[in-house]
Design a protein around this motif. Structure first.
Motif, PDB file in Angstrom:
ATOM      1  N   THR A  25     -66.185 -19.104-113.343  1.00  0.00           N
ATOM      2  CA  THR A  25     -66.556 -18.765-114.719  1.00  0.00           C
ATOM      3  C   THR A  25     -65.361 -18.158-115.448  1.00  0.00           C
ATOM      4  O   THR A  25     -64.396 -17.715-114.818  1.00  0.00           O
ATOM      5  CB  THR A  25     -67.720 -17.757-114.760  1.00  0.00           C
ATOM      6  N   PRO A  26     -65.426 -18.101-116.782  1.00  0.00           N
ATOM      7  CA  PRO A  26     -64.338 -17.484-117.552  1.00  0.00           C
ATOM      8  C   PRO A  26     -64.179 -15.990-117.289  1.00  0.00           C
ATOM      9  O   PRO A  26     -63.179 -15.395-117.708  1.00  0.00           O
ATOM     10  CB  PRO A  26     -64.764 -17.731-119.012  1.00  0.00           C
ATOM     11  N   LEU A  27     -65.147 -15.375-116.602  1.00  0.00           N
ATOM     12  CA  LEU A  27     -65.043 -13.949-116.309  1.00  0.00           C
ATOM     13  C   LEU A  27     -63.859 -13.636-115.396  1.00  0.00           C
ATOM     14  O   LEU A  27     -63.454 -12.479-115.276  1.00  0.00           O
ATOM     15  CB  LEU A  27     -66.339 -13.447-115.659  1.00  0.00           C
ATOM     16  N   SER A  29     -60.845 -14.518-115.881  1.00  0.00           N
ATOM     17  CA  SER A  29     -59.595 -14.471-116.642  1.00  0.00           C
ATOM     18  C   SER A  29     -59.601 -13.260-117.562  1.00  0.00           C
ATOM     19  O   SER A  29     -60.556 -13.054-118.314  1.00  0.00           O
ATOM     20  CB  SER A  29     -59.424 -15.752-117.468  1.00  0.00           C
ATOM     21  N   VAL A  36     -52.611 -14.269-119.772  1.00  0.00           N
ATOM     22  CA  VAL A  36     -53.930 -14.267-119.141  1.00  0.00           C
ATOM     23  C   VAL A  36     -53.735 -13.993-117.655  1.00  0.00           C
ATOM     24  O   VAL A  36     -53.035 -14.734-116.960  1.00  0.00           O
ATOM     25  CB  VAL A  36     -54.661 -15.611-119.329  1.00  0.00           C
ATOM     26  N   THR A  38     -55.360 -13.588-113.879  1.00  0.00           N
ATOM     27  CA  THR A  38     -56.529 -13.972-113.095  1.00  0.00           C
ATOM     28  C   THR A  38     -57.035 -12.771-112.300  1.00  0.00           C
ATOM     29  O   THR A  38     -56.263 -11.909-111.893  1.00  0.00           O
ATOM     30  CB  THR A  38     -56.208 -15.130-112.138  1.00  0.00           C
ATOM     31  N   SER A  40     -59.108 -13.384-109.621  1.00  0.00           N
ATOM     32  CA  SER A  40     -59.649 -13.980-108.398  1.00  0.00           C
ATOM     33  C   SER A  40     -59.164 -13.293-107.128  1.00  0.00           C
ATOM     34  O   SER A  40     -59.784 -13.436-106.075  1.00  0.00           O
ATOM     35  CB  SER A  40     -59.295 -15.483-108.351  1.00  0.00           C
ATOM     36  N   PRO A  76     -58.449 -26.761-114.707  1.00  0.00           N
ATOM     37  CA  PRO A  76     -58.166 -26.187-116.024  1.00  0.00           C
ATOM     38  C   PRO A  76     -56.966 -26.843-116.701  1.00  0.00           C
ATOM     39  O   PRO A  76     -56.864 -26.840-117.921  1.00  0.00           O
ATOM     40  CB  PRO A  76     -57.890 -24.707-115.718  1.00  0.00           C
TER      41      PRO A  76
END
Length: 204
Positions: A25-27, A29, A36, A38, A40, A76
């Motif tokens: 999900t965009p959460l 980033s 930006v 990450t 993760s 992406p």
């Protein structure tokens, strides 16, 4: 002993769920001005400092697996997906065994480096400093190995797809380490240090 195993499995499962959220999900980033970062790597850092090196390596594997799925089926940046998966091709450019290596090994080593750093610094400095340093080193391990792997195994193809000269690629990747790698390492250090009071609370 049974309760400890159940607790460990529950904590690992929760972190795996969080890893899936930040990967899919965009959460995952975090905008930092024009950059930006990450997020993760965060569950991997937490697993390593809270649950140990083995758990950190296992969570790193989950990071690599989720990343492999993303780059294989919903990349992406489709033009660059081949460096992370042999499944996805872009024109004449396609991945291979080294793509899998780049996708998995640096992510697994986040947990290994963070966990071993914790063990090395244990009882030498406080948990806050230990966990912070572990988070920073684990994150930088991923950044350097991913970008280094791209340069070593796919340098010319990566430069051609990106429309840059191969001779300039090393400088571009080095800049990426500074602009993206350092903010991500800072986040890893902050999250690591935040685990210290959490660990004290769980121990009680």
């Amino acid at each position: 002993m049974k309760d400890r195993k159940i607790l460990f499995m529950t904590q690992f499962a929760i972190l795996t769920a969080i890893e899936a959220i930040v990967c899919f999900t965009p959460l995952g980033s975090l905008p930092l001005g024009p950059l930006v970062a990450t997020l993760s790597h965060i569950p991997v850092i937490i697993a390593a400092v809270m649950l140990g090196t083995g758990a950190g390596a296992g969570m790193g594997f989950m990071f690599g697996l989720f990343s492999f799925i993303v780059w294989s089926f919903m990349p992406p940046n489709p033009a660059m997906a081949f460096v992370f998966t042999p499944i996805y091709s872009f024109g004449e450019f396609s991945g291979n065994f080294w793509s899998i290596l780049i996708c998995f090994v640096p992510r697994i080593l986040i947990g290994v480096v963070a966990g071993l750093t914790c063990k090395a610094l244990k009882n030498r400095v406080g948990n806050t400093v230990t966990f912070a340093v572990s988070g920073v080193l684990g994150t930088l391990t991923n950044t350097v190995l991913v970008l280094g792997g791209i340069y070593i195994f796919f340098g010319r193809d990566y430069a051609e797809v990106g429309g840059v000269a191969y001779t300039a690629l090393l400088g571009i990747l080095g800049t990426a380490i500074i602009t993206n790698g350092i903010p991500e390492a800072a986040i890893g250090g902050l999250v690591g240090s935040a685990c210290a009071p959490l660990k004290r609370a769980l121990n009680k």
